[in-house]
Write an enzyme that holds these catalytic residues in place. Structure first.
Site, PDB file in Angstrom:
ATOM      1  N   ASP A  58     -46.349  60.770 120.251  1.00  0.00           N
ATOM      2  CA  ASP A  58     -46.274  61.856 119.267  1.00  0.00           C
ATOM      3  C   ASP A  58     -44.816  62.070 118.844  1.00  0.00           C
ATOM      4  O   ASP A  58     -43.942  62.249 119.695  1.00  0.00           O
ATOM      5  CB  ASP A  58     -46.844  63.141 119.860  1.00  0.00           C
ATOM      6  CG  ASP A  58     -48.355  63.053 120.054  1.00  0.00           C
ATOM      7  OD1 ASP A  58     -48.973  62.120 119.501  1.00  0.00           O
ATOM      8  OD2 ASP A  58     -48.917  63.904 120.771  1.00  0.00           O
ATOM      9  N   GLU A 114     -53.252  59.539 129.807  1.00  0.00           N
ATOM     10  CA  GLU A 114     -53.606  60.205 128.549  1.00  0.00           C
ATOM     11  C   GLU A 114     -53.766  61.702 128.793  1.00  0.00           C
ATOM     12  O   GLU A 114     -54.410  62.104 129.764  1.00  0.00           O
ATOM     13  CB  GLU A 114     -54.904  59.595 127.989  1.00  0.00           C
ATOM     14  CG  GLU A 114     -55.492  60.299 126.798  1.00  0.00           C
ATOM     15  CD  GLU A 114     -54.529  60.432 125.617  1.00  0.00           C
ATOM     16  OE1 GLU A 114     -53.881  59.441 125.227  1.00  0.00           O
ATOM     17  OE2 GLU A 114     -54.423  61.570 125.093  1.00  0.00           O
ATOM     18  N   GLU A 121     -49.468  52.038 130.612  1.00  0.00           N
ATOM     19  CA  GLU A 121     -49.430  52.492 129.218  1.00  0.00           C
ATOM     20  C   GLU A 121     -49.483  54.012 129.190  1.00  0.00           C
ATOM     21  O   GLU A 121     -50.361  54.632 129.806  1.00  0.00           O
ATOM     22  CB  GLU A 121     -50.589  51.918 128.383  1.00  0.00           C
ATOM     23  CG  GLU A 121     -50.420  52.309 126.910  1.00  0.00           C
ATOM     24  CD  GLU A 121     -51.568  51.904 125.987  1.00  0.00           C
ATOM     25  OE1 GLU A 121     -52.611  51.433 126.466  1.00  0.00           O
ATOM     26  OE2 GLU A 121     -51.396  52.104 124.772  1.00  0.00           O
TER      27      GLU A 121
END
Ligand code: SAM
Length: 209
Positions: free
Chosen positions: A113, A63, A38
């Site tokens: 984003d 992340e 992910e």
């Protein structure tokens, strides 16, 4: 005072970013279970839930924001999850540099984003070169799962993966028809009544030599 849990069992920072090395997930997880990746995990709701519900699958989350990376690592460590690793890094860089060919069974990209300003759109993750890398890292028949609330980015996602010869469309759903997911942003966006776009593409089988 609460003791900080040992995060080393749930993080993946040991590989030098520019070494040209790629992760050996079998060695990292100690098994050859499928690996799902992910990108942009945020607070990690989806990743942690999946890792808890599906112990026979290994999950890797990437992340950029350190505070989210630490938050998810702490949550995973407290739960003693052994099939989950997170790393603080640029998602595009990790896919390009750190993942071996055919190492991934499912690639999850939820609410990346959108970079709505025209001059920033080159920063979007989902672009043609990313699809080429996704095709490289996915195993034959592997899936890319995408979601966004940004209609222009949805169009771009569909154009990028629709144009890539190594992918075939599996599903496309908008608004009420889109299956409900559990990422933090999806929950928030649904509560706000935003229209959600979801796509799945399958990596076509590689041709023989
Ligand atoms: C809109 S949030 C979505 C988070 C999560 N996928 C969800 O649906 O709840 C986008 C996330 O991507 C992360 N992100 C942005 N650019 C990134 C990059 N280049 N590499 C990795 N993560 C990134 C942000 O820090 C943020 O956590």
């Amino acid at each position: 005072m609460t003791a900080t849990p040992d995060l080393s069992a749930v993080t993946l920072d040991q590989l030098p970013r520019d070494s040209g090395q790629r992760f050996d997930f079998a060695a990292i997880f100690g098994n050859t279970n499928p690996v799902e990746l992910e990108l942009g995990i945020g607070k990690g709701r989806f990743l942690i839930q999946q890792a808890e519900e599906r112990p026979g699958v290994n999950f890797v989350g990437v992340e950029w924001a350190n505070k989210y990376f630490v938050l998810v690592a702490e949550r995973a460590a407290k739960r003693g999850l052994r099939n989950l690793r997170v790393m603080r890094a640029d998602a595009g860089h990790v896919v390009r540099e750190n993942v071996r060919d055919g190492a991934i069974s499912v690639l999850h990209v939820y609410f990346p984003d959108p970079w709505p300003k025209l001059r920033h759109q080159k920063r979007r993750l989902i672009q043609a070169p990313f699809a080429r890398e996704a095709a490289r890292v996915l195993q034959d028949g592997g899936l890319v799962k995408l979601a966004t609330d940004h209609v222009e980015y949805a169009v771009q996602m569909e154009q990028v993966f629709g144009a890539d010869p190594d992918f075939e469309p599996v599903s496309r759903a908008v608004g009420e028809a889109a299956p409900v997911g559990v990422t933090n942003w999806e929950v928030k966006f649904r509560a706000e009544g935003r229209t959600i776009h979801k796509f799945e593409y399958r990596r076509r089988p590689r041709r023989g030599p």
